[in-house]
Design a protein around this motif. Sequence first.
Motif, short mmCIF file in Angstrom:
data_model
loop_
_atom_site.label_atom_id
_atom_site.label_comp_id
_atom_site.label_asym_id
_atom_site.label_seq_id
_atom_site.Cartn_x
_atom_site.Cartn_y
_atom_site.Cartn_z
N SER A 32 1.96 -15.58 9.51
CA SER A 32 2.23 -15.70 8.26
C SER A 32 2.38 -14.13 7.55
O SER A 32 0.89 -13.37 7.37
N PRO A 33 2.83 -13.82 6.23
CA PRO A 33 4.35 -14.50 5.92
C PRO A 33 5.51 -14.51 7.61
O PRO A 33 5.42 -14.40 7.75
N GLY A 58 -7.77 -13.72 10.78
CA GLY A 58 -8.44 -13.09 9.73
C GLY A 58 -7.64 -12.78 8.91
O GLY A 58 -6.46 -13.08 9.19
N ASN A 59 -7.52 -12.50 7.69
CA ASN A 59 -6.33 -12.34 6.08
C ASN A 59 -7.14 -10.42 6.11
O ASN A 59 -8.12 -10.10 6.15
N VAL A 60 -5.62 -10.20 6.18
CA VAL A 60 -5.38 -8.45 6.14
C VAL A 60 -5.63 -7.73 4.43
O VAL A 60 -5.17 -8.29 3.47
N MET A 61 -6.97 -7.37 4.16
CA MET A 61 -6.28 -6.27 2.65
C MET A 61 -5.78 -5.02 3.27
O MET A 61 -6.53 -4.10 4.32
N TYR A 62 -5.37 -4.89 2.33
CA TYR A 62 -5.37 -2.78 2.01
C TYR A 62 -5.74 -1.98 0.44
O TYR A 62 -5.21 -3.01 0.14
N PRO A 63 -6.49 -1.16 1.10
CA PRO A 63 -8.03 -0.85 -0.21
C PRO A 63 -6.37 -0.16 -1.09
O PRO A 63 -5.79 0.93 -0.77
N LYS A 160 1.67 -3.95 4.39
CA LYS A 160 2.38 -3.56 3.42
C LYS A 160 3.26 -3.43 2.50
O LYS A 160 2.90 -3.99 1.46
N LYS A 161 3.76 -4.13 2.69
CA LYS A 161 5.04 -4.10 2.14
C LYS A 161 4.57 -5.99 1.21
O LYS A 161 5.15 -6.49 0.43
N GLU A 162 4.96 -6.85 2.39
CA GLU A 162 3.82 -8.34 2.18
C GLU A 162 3.04 -8.06 0.72
O GLU A 162 2.99 -8.82 0.21
N LEU A 163 2.31 -7.41 1.32
CA LEU A 163 0.47 -7.30 0.34
C LEU A 163 1.01 -6.72 -0.92
O LEU A 163 0.53 -7.35 -1.72
N SER A 164 1.84 -6.15 -1.62
CA SER A 164 2.36 -5.50 -2.64
C SER A 164 2.80 -6.84 -3.45
O SER A 164 3.36 -6.25 -4.59
N LYS A 165 4.19 -7.47 -2.89
CA LYS A 165 4.45 -8.60 -3.08
C LYS A 165 3.13 -9.63 -3.60
O LYS A 165 4.06 -10.37 -4.03
N GLY A 166 2.02 -9.44 -3.25
CA GLY A 166 1.61 -10.70 -3.22
C GLY A 166 1.23 -11.80 -1.70
O GLY A 166 0.69 -12.43 -2.29
N GLU A 167 1.98 -10.84 -1.22
CA GLU A 167 2.08 -12.30 0.23
C GLU A 167 0.45 -11.91 0.39
O GLU A 167 -0.57 -11.37 1.10
#
Length: 513
Positions: A32-33, A58-63, A160-167
Amino acid sequence: MKVGFLVCIWFVLCGCCMGRFVVEKNSLRVTSPDSIKEVYECAIGNFGVPQYGGTMVGNVMYPKTNQKSCKNFSDFDVFYKSKPGGMPVFLLVDRGDCFFTLKAWNAQQAGAGAILVADDRVEPLITMDTPEEEDAKADYLQDITIPSALISKSLGDSIKKELSKGEMVNINLDWREALPHPDDRVEYEFWTNSNDECGPKCESQREFVKHFKGAAQILEQKGYTQFSPHYITWYCPEAFILSKQCKSQCINHGRYCDPDPEQDFSKGYDGKDVVLQNLRQACFFKVANESGKPWLWWDYVTDFAIRCPMKEKKYTKECADQVIKSLGFDVKQIEKCVGDPEADTDNPVLKAEQDTQIGKGARGDVTILPTLIINNRQYRGKLDKGAVLKAICSGFEETTEPAICLTEEIETNECLESNGGCWQDKAANITACQDTFRGRVCECPVVQGVKFVGDGYTHCEASGALRCEINNGGCWKGTQNGRAYSACIDDHTKGCKCPPGFKGDGVNSCEGM
């Protein structure tokens, strides 16, 4: 003589030989997503502990800060340890500015379950490696346990793009096919070296052999594996055969060479000394294998490392012969295999080793020591007994693994044959041989509170105040005129001395004067 295999004139100093290197990959599935849901390739790092035979979600996190993971995250009061019941955190970091290993260590210290390094350029995936020798002394290198993977720049940018959108980005790392399992036996090679003066890599290799040999011997004895050790040598370029460098580092007129252990041609041992010891170890395996006991190679190299170190000036043929004899083998058989190192001809054993160095199929050329090849795939990760055993076990089809893959409650029973090559006092029924899961070890024992001291191989002797209680301390004892006499000195010293009124060596005899 072939010289094309070598591309560097100064191979004797730097070992700079180019080879066909294969990047080992495993699957990374974004679950996902939906916008980036797909299976991608990633490259396994040469450190940490890949979960061979398994998967990890796992869930991905970018500091937000320390995005290259070159500093300790605690300096920023940032931690990534998952809460009970939560999925592990896969920390995504950027390539650059520091070693891959430091990035992984900082991520592990912060609680991450795995680290994904996003490439900073568009290129084919590479293998993340440990630092070069001069930078490989950091204490943390052997303590990295989380798996690591290098991903492409495009995948990194997408995440990174998806994480920045809150996904929420979920990833499944899959190592199940990292090692093939074509049959019910795992075949593996260990490319090693008898040189013990090459710094941290030599030290970690020596510790690995000592701790892994018990498991290796069990697998081999029961027919679960087929193991073979190998040794890298280089050709000397034909134009330099008569040079001081080639003469000191090569045998058989430049055909087989190794770097100088101290990188100094004027002191210590030479490269040719290493070639000869490597050849002797290869020949020991050949003879042991022909006798149906290939697993004894592990005892030989472990005992040689302990008994014949370079630092003590014992890295010699004489010391090697003592080890060979202690394991019940004929030195003449080994010498016949070694042959004449001054002969201007090929050595069959070393020639075969050089041919084997060249990669075939999915395996690249072997140019780095130490290297493990399991089912024709290069092992990636920490050189550690548990990690390597897990990798070997993943080479079996599921549900066909041997018992050792499931439990460590096992002994090797090596002391039952020739006392494992260790010291023993048959009269007192005392032995230095101890069976453990690591394999047999030769360590002087403690008997009835009395500690024996010595090397465990050639001698052990009782020490301390109670030493005369055990086999009379190894000293003479006798009777005269109905009175018992002893040459054992019953105090904190050690040694044997004939009592007053007697003369002799105190060990074998004392005679009344």
